[in-house]
Motif scaffolding. Structure first.
Motif, mmCIF file in Angstrom:
data_model
loop_
_atom_site.group_PDB
_atom_site.id
_atom_site.type_symbol
_atom_site.label_atom_id
_atom_site.label_comp_id
_atom_site.label_asym_id
_atom_site.label_seq_id
_atom_site.Cartn_x
_atom_site.Cartn_y
_atom_site.Cartn_z
ATOM 1 N N ILE A 218 0.992 113.214 -25.596
ATOM 2 C CA ILE A 218 2.297 112.877 -25.027
ATOM 3 C C ILE A 218 2.778 111.467 -25.308
ATOM 4 N N SER A 219 3.897 111.441 -25.810
ATOM 5 C CA SER A 219 4.357 110.016 -26.033
ATOM 6 C C SER A 219 5.364 109.595 -24.955
ATOM 7 N N VAL A 220 5.315 108.465 -24.422
ATOM 8 C CA VAL A 220 6.282 107.925 -23.254
ATOM 9 C C VAL A 220 6.812 106.892 -23.689
ATOM 10 N N VAL A 221 8.207 106.972 -23.831
ATOM 11 C CA VAL A 221 8.958 105.755 -24.316
ATOM 12 C C VAL A 221 9.399 104.582 -23.392
ATOM 13 N N SER A 222 9.355 103.500 -23.560
ATOM 14 C CA SER A 222 9.563 102.338 -22.788
ATOM 15 C C SER A 222 11.210 102.445 -22.214
ATOM 16 N N ALA A 223 11.483 101.934 -21.331
ATOM 17 C CA ALA A 223 12.872 101.333 -21.112
ATOM 18 C C ALA A 223 13.251 100.159 -21.930
ATOM 19 N N PRO A 224 14.683 100.422 -22.432
ATOM 20 C CA PRO A 224 15.202 99.212 -23.254
ATOM 21 C C PRO A 224 15.535 97.973 -22.800
ATOM 22 N N PRO A 225 15.943 97.064 -23.512
ATOM 23 C CA PRO A 225 16.669 95.813 -22.691
ATOM 24 C C PRO A 225 17.886 96.285 -22.097
ATOM 25 N N ILE A 226 17.839 96.816 -20.874
ATOM 26 C CA ILE A 226 18.885 97.025 -20.062
ATOM 27 C C ILE A 226 20.019 96.211 -19.950
ATOM 28 N N GLY A 227 19.903 94.798 -19.702
ATOM 29 C CA GLY A 227 20.622 93.941 -19.539
ATOM 30 C C GLY A 227 21.375 93.460 -20.785
ATOM 31 N N CYS A 228 21.302 93.982 -22.130
ATOM 32 C CA CYS A 228 22.085 93.898 -23.207
ATOM 33 C C CYS A 228 22.868 95.092 -23.619
ATOM 34 N N LEU A 229 22.665 96.131 -22.812
ATOM 35 C CA LEU A 229 23.552 97.469 -23.264
ATOM 36 C C LEU A 229 25.027 97.082 -22.773
ATOM 37 N N PRO A 230 25.998 97.402 -23.706
ATOM 38 C CA PRO A 230 27.290 96.984 -23.737
ATOM 39 C C PRO A 230 27.814 97.011 -22.249
ATOM 40 N N SER A 231 27.471 98.256 -21.543
ATOM 41 C CA SER A 231 28.284 98.314 -20.103
ATOM 42 C C SER A 231 27.537 97.748 -19.292
ATOM 43 N N GLN A 232 26.369 97.000 -19.251
ATOM 44 C CA GLN A 232 25.721 96.289 -18.326
ATOM 45 C C GLN A 232 26.066 94.615 -18.739
ATOM 46 N N ARG A 233 26.367 94.491 -19.990
ATOM 47 C CA ARG A 233 27.047 93.053 -20.159
ATOM 48 C C ARG A 233 28.368 93.047 -19.546
ATOM 49 N N THR A 234 29.094 94.080 -19.474
ATOM 50 C CA THR A 234 30.340 94.127 -18.881
ATOM 51 C C THR A 234 30.241 94.237 -17.149
ATOM 52 N N LEU A 235 29.291 94.778 -16.715
ATOM 53 C CA LEU A 235 28.926 94.759 -15.275
ATOM 54 C C LEU A 235 28.500 93.589 -14.754
ATOM 55 N N ALA A 236 27.542 92.964 -15.502
ATOM 56 C CA ALA A 236 26.679 92.076 -14.776
ATOM 57 C C ALA A 236 26.423 91.017 -15.796
ATOM 58 N N GLY A 237 27.275 90.798 -16.843
ATOM 59 C CA GLY A 237 26.970 89.766 -17.922
ATOM 60 C C GLY A 237 28.044 88.472 -17.489
ATOM 61 N N GLY A 238 28.719 88.576 -16.641
ATOM 62 C CA GLY A 238 29.857 87.292 -16.510
ATOM 63 C C GLY A 238 31.095 87.550 -17.471
ATOM 64 N N ILE A 239 31.838 86.514 -17.324
ATOM 65 C CA ILE A 239 32.906 86.645 -18.278
ATOM 66 C C ILE A 239 32.848 86.605 -20.022
ATOM 67 N N GLU A 240 31.624 86.113 -19.991
ATOM 68 C CA GLU A 240 31.022 85.955 -21.462
ATOM 69 C C GLU A 240 30.667 87.305 -22.028
ATOM 70 N N ARG A 241 30.154 88.073 -21.014
ATOM 71 C CA ARG A 241 29.326 89.427 -21.356
ATOM 72 C C ARG A 241 28.034 89.040 -22.033
ATOM 73 N N ILE A 242 27.189 88.225 -21.458
ATOM 74 C CA ILE A 242 25.822 87.732 -22.113
ATOM 75 C C ILE A 242 25.040 88.968 -21.632
ATOM 76 N N CYS A 243 23.829 89.096 -22.151
ATOM 77 C CA CYS A 243 22.799 90.008 -21.776
ATOM 78 C C CYS A 243 22.275 89.631 -20.437
ATOM 79 N N ASN A 244 22.181 90.225 -19.461
ATOM 80 C CA ASN A 244 21.759 90.074 -18.118
ATOM 81 C C ASN A 244 20.241 89.772 -17.910
ATOM 82 N N PRO A 245 19.666 88.540 -17.687
ATOM 83 C CA PRO A 245 18.385 88.182 -17.750
ATOM 84 C C PRO A 245 17.555 89.095 -16.556
ATOM 85 N N THR A 246 18.084 89.149 -15.552
ATOM 86 C CA THR A 246 17.800 89.967 -14.332
ATOM 87 C C THR A 246 17.314 91.380 -14.788
ATOM 88 N N TYR A 247 18.311 91.913 -15.185
ATOM 89 C CA TYR A 247 17.959 93.582 -15.701
ATOM 90 C C TYR A 247 16.920 93.541 -16.656
#
Length: 357
Positions: A218-247
């Motif tokens: 059984i191989s269990v895959v990790s979560a990705p860098p969620i804060g760097c997904l384009p949608s999360q940059r848009t929602l929580a990355g501010g006007i510059e759409r940076i990677c969200n460090p909290t996520y």
């Protein structure tokens, strides 16, 4: 510069294909897994959501833009997804079909299927929010599947297939990105550390149930860098759409707990070969250093503006699509392109090849 970049991309493609070919060659020296069985969310859903009542669908153009016959199968990408690529690397087959929605041949069934459903997570609420197939219901479908395999090959052979198949579990992203950070339901009940503990406990319970149904590899895959997904940059990355460090920090914390828990299970369940697969690190490197891998864009998806379009909002009527998806890390605002997946699977083969075979 363009010619140098083109040459580099060509070299990279050759290197990746050589790695995959080498992995296939190595598999010939040991017994090939008889089947691959997949559970999880949209990363490994090849079309199960086509058969259920949910808005989390992608069985329409431009999804499948670079798939066989440009067919939109319900895969959340422009082409193949990780389960397809892993099945090919292991020498099992080229595509892992959805269990639901199509009539599967005996050969397709006995060599493995995917029960994954876009929008689900280890947290049962995650699937409920979008009417996806929960991980518990995916296990119930697996029980049904086992009976079908038994009817085809007999009880003894079916047990052999179940015990020796490779199992891939890929979910958890939506738990953090959608259920916890985007909607208030779980935040009223848990703080973040408590929620991570809850989801990891749910993951552990799922793996143990799968083990007791006969699964061993059984191989269990990790979560990705969620804060760097384009949608999360848009929602929580501010006007510059940076990677969200909290996520991203939440994903790191979840992955650390998940890794420890999978190692614990691997050490305590007899004959188990449970592997935690880190996709966070290689994907983050691709996102932060796209040119190193021959990409030109890692902050936006290929579909539409690339900032929010996903599933129903990524469609041929309302959005433009980039001409060459292979230059993009992300296909839509949430899911990588086939080429990005190929690089990630190549990384998995290099790091874990002996274990997953």
């Amino acid at each position: 510069m363009d010619s140098m970049r083109a040459a580099f991309i060509t070299f990279l493609h050759v290197a990746i294909l050589s790695s995959l070919a080498c992995a296939k060659g190595n598999n010939r020296t040991s017994p090939r897994p008889p089947a691959i069985v997949v559970f999880g969310d949209s990363i490994v859903d090849p079309g199960n959501n086509n058969a259920i009542l949910t808005t989390v669908k992608c069985n329409f153009p431009p999804y499948g833009k670079d798939f066989v016959h440009q067919q939109a199968t319900g895969r959340f990408s422009n082409g193949k997804i990780p389960s397809d690529l892993m099945a090919s690397v292991l020498g099992i087959k080229e595509y892992v079909p959805a269990y639901l929605g199509t009539k599967l041949s005996a050969q397709e069934l006995i060599t493995g299927v995917s029960f994954a459903s876009g929008g689900c997570g280890f947290d049962p609420l995650t699937a409920d929010l979008v009417s996806a197939i929960s991980m518990e219901d995916q296990l119930n479908l697996f029980k049904e599947y086992k009976e079908k395999v038994k009817a085809i090959v007999g009880e003894e052979k079916a047990a052999e297939i179940t015990n020796n198949a490779v199992y891939l579990v890929a979910t958890g992203t939506d738990d953090l990105a959608n259920t916890y950070f985007t909607t208030p339901f779980r935040r009223l009940e848990f703080d973040l550390p408590s929620y991570i503990n809850f989801t990891v406990k749910s993951a552990s319970s799922f793996v143990q149930k799968l083990y007791h149904l006969g699964a061993r590899k059984i191989s269990v895959v990790s979560a990705p860098p969620i804060g760097c997904l384009p949608s999360q940059r848009t929602l929580a990355g501010g006007i510059e759409r940076i990677c969200n460090p909290t996520y991203n920090q939440a994903a790191v914390a979840f992955n650390s707990r998940l890794s420890n828990e999978m190692q614990k299970l691997n050490n305590t369940l007899p004959r188990a070969r449970i592997l935690y697969v880190d996709l966070y690190t290689p994907l983050l490197d691709i996102i932060l250093h796209p040119l190193k891998y021959g990409f030109v864009e890692s902050k936006r998806g290929c579909c539409g503006s690339g900032t929010f379009e996903v599933t129903l909002t990524c469609n041929s009527l309302t959005t433009l699509v980039c001409e060459d998806a292979s230059k993009y890390v992300f296909w839509d605002s949430y899911h990588p392109t086939e080429r990005a997946y190929r690089i990630l699977i190549s990384n998995v083969v290099q790091r874990y090849g002996a274990f997953i075979n």
